[in-house]
Design an enzyme around this catalytic site. Structure first.
Site, short mmCIF file in Angstrom:
data_model
loop_
_atom_site.label_atom_id
_atom_site.label_comp_id
_atom_site.label_asym_id
_atom_site.label_seq_id
_atom_site.Cartn_x
_atom_site.Cartn_y
_atom_site.Cartn_z
N CYS A 127 12.07 134.81 -41.66
CA CYS A 127 10.29 134.93 -42.00
C CYS A 127 9.58 133.73 -40.82
O CYS A 127 9.28 133.30 -41.98
CB CYS A 127 10.02 136.16 -42.50
SG CYS A 127 10.84 137.36 -42.94
N TYR A 164 13.67 118.83 -36.94
CA TYR A 164 13.94 118.17 -35.60
C TYR A 164 14.46 118.44 -34.49
O TYR A 164 14.49 117.42 -33.76
CB TYR A 164 15.15 117.00 -36.31
CG TYR A 164 15.94 116.17 -37.23
CD1 TYR A 164 14.63 115.96 -38.61
CD2 TYR A 164 16.81 116.34 -37.99
CE1 TYR A 164 14.83 115.67 -39.87
CE2 TYR A 164 17.11 116.43 -39.22
CZ TYR A 164 16.54 115.92 -40.23
OH TYR A 164 16.67 115.12 -41.43
#
Ligand SMILES: *Cc1c(COP(=O)(O)O)cnc(C)c1O
Length: 430
Positions: free
Chosen positions: A356, A329
């Site tokens: 990653c 968000y």
């Protein structure tokens, strides 16, 4: 935040006074040393105070506060709230079983969710939930069928979609016509009429939930007015309701938002109810974030300071798998060093995890005075924190601690690597 405060440190190794972060009466440093990091730390007092804010605001009114379990479903959190008299808003049978395991009262449970499965409906009927918040006409028929087969009566409320804009992040806005949630308010009278015909259905209420992290009361009041208009219409058809549930969604201050208090908001709601002749209606709310978010922080250790060409990175041992909100968000959480360091220079850092993905960050461009090995606290992590965590990158999920005064309790142990793949299997040989 009242329960996580900087206090003058009692032990000072180098005779210098410094302030450090406490959770209630415990220095968080001690918690991190004892239980490791990343670590979610909850304050019992905070949970209770936040719940009581709703309770006090409606003390003069028949009411039920159904804490939205999805915000933080740890059994100890549910148990603390159950002891305060909370009901619960659930969206799956898993949440129902959690409420039961935590000693919650199933008679105060409302069952929301757009696709309740038959086995979930049966379990809810078996334990006698307060009501089903029905989100479609198809679901109404399904619940009638299951109730009939069990010879039980299902209490229902229609979750209507009032078509108001909650003016929040699109992913957490749920009250617009094109959202998947609820029954179009214009269709609702017909659906109530159908429900009234069904043999094993008892109509008890109406509800809506228009979104999350709302920072003003206007959208709530718009929705309320539309619900009251619907109730007027239903009355002319001889359908009267016992409760009105205005959902959750009240926001919290993550950064610099100003947020109405539950009392500000509910005073206005009660005024509208009186004006419109609904002074005897039971009022229900389903708060999640506004009860749990500020009751928790996440502690994380700085592994490395990496000075890259354009900016500095503070690489910490928590990541998007522990706290997903910044990644999905773009949420802003306050991040502080848990020990004040007036002696070193402040720099702008991106606080990032080891996962990653470039989307793996907890905060960007944060002014921090920090050294490798320092302990950082990410605020407002009590809601939609641990519950959204995953094992991405085969990382163990964090431990959860509840502080009660000067006591700390492990309310969820840190996961182990063996636990992570305990239910996985290899194919047979050859
Ligand atoms: C998520 C949800 C809530 C709680 O929302 P908050 O913003 O955390 O208060 C309440 N009711 C329903 C139906 C929900 O889906």
């Amino acid at each position: 935040m009242e329960w996580f405060t900087f206090q003058s440190s009692t032990e000072s190794s180098n005779n210098k006074h410094h302030n450090e972060l406490y959770a209630e009466k415990l220095p968080v440093k001690q918690l991190a040393e004892q239980y490791g990091t990343p670590l979610f730390v909850y304050s019992r007092r905070a949970l209770e105070t936040n719940f009581q804010a709703y309770h006090q605001a409606m003390a003069d009114w028949p009411h039920l506060i159904c804490y939205a379990v999805k915000a933080n479903s740890n059994l100890a959190v549910l148990n603390v709230l159950a002891r305060q008299g909370a009901g619960f808003d659930i969206v799956s049978v898993g949440e129902l079983e959690r409420v039961i395991a935590a000693g919650g009262d199933t008679g105060k449970v409302v069952f929301s969710g757009v696709a309740k499965q038959r086995h979930e409906i049966r379990r809810a009927l078996e334990v006698g939930v307060h009501c089903f918040n029905i989100e479609s006409e198809q679901e109404l028929e399904r619940i009638q069928e299951e109730a009939l087969s069990m010879n039980k009566v299902a209490r229902i409320s229609l979750r209507v979609n009032p078509d108001v804009d909650a003016q929040t992040h699109p992913y957490i806005s749920t009250g617009l016509k094109d959202n998947k949630f609820g029954i179009d308010i214009d269709r609702a009278p017909d659906v109530y009429a159908r429900a009234a015909e069904l043999s094993h259905i008892e109509i008890v209420g109406v509800d809506c939930h228009i979104g999350s992290q709302l920072t003003t009361t206007e959208p709530f009041i718009d929705a309320l007015d539309r619900l009251l208009m619907l109730m007027d219409k239903l009355k002319t058809k001889g359908i009267t309701l016992k409760h009105l549930d205005i959902g959750g969604g009240l926001g919290i201050q993550y950064q610099d938002e100003t947020i109405p208090s539950p009392s500000d908001y509910l005073v206005t709601v009660k005024e509208h109810l009186v004006q419109r002749g609904y002074g005897d209606l039971t009022l229900m709310v389903e708060p999640g974030r506004s009860i749990a978010a500020q009751a928790g922080i996440m502690l994380t250790r700085v592994e490395l300071i990496k000075p890259a060409a354009e900016k500095k990175f503070a690489i910490v041992d928590a990541a998007m798998n522990d706290l997903l909100r910044p990644s999905i968000y773009s949420a802003w959480h306050t991040i502080v060093n848990t020990v004040e360091r007036p002696d070193i220079e402040s720099h702008q850092y991106d606080v990032v995890g080891p996962v990653c993905e470039s989307g793996d960050f907890l905060g960007k461009d944060r002014p921090l005075t920090v050294l490798e090995g320092d302990l950082l606290a990410v605020y407002s992590a009590g809601a939609y924190g641990f519950v959204m965590s995953s094992n991405y990158n085969s990382r163990n999920r964090a431990a959860e601690i509840m502080v009660d005064g000067d006591q700390a309790y492990v309310v969820r142990q840190r996961e182990t690597i063996e636990e992570q793949f305990a239910s996985e299997r290899l194919l047979p040989e050859a």
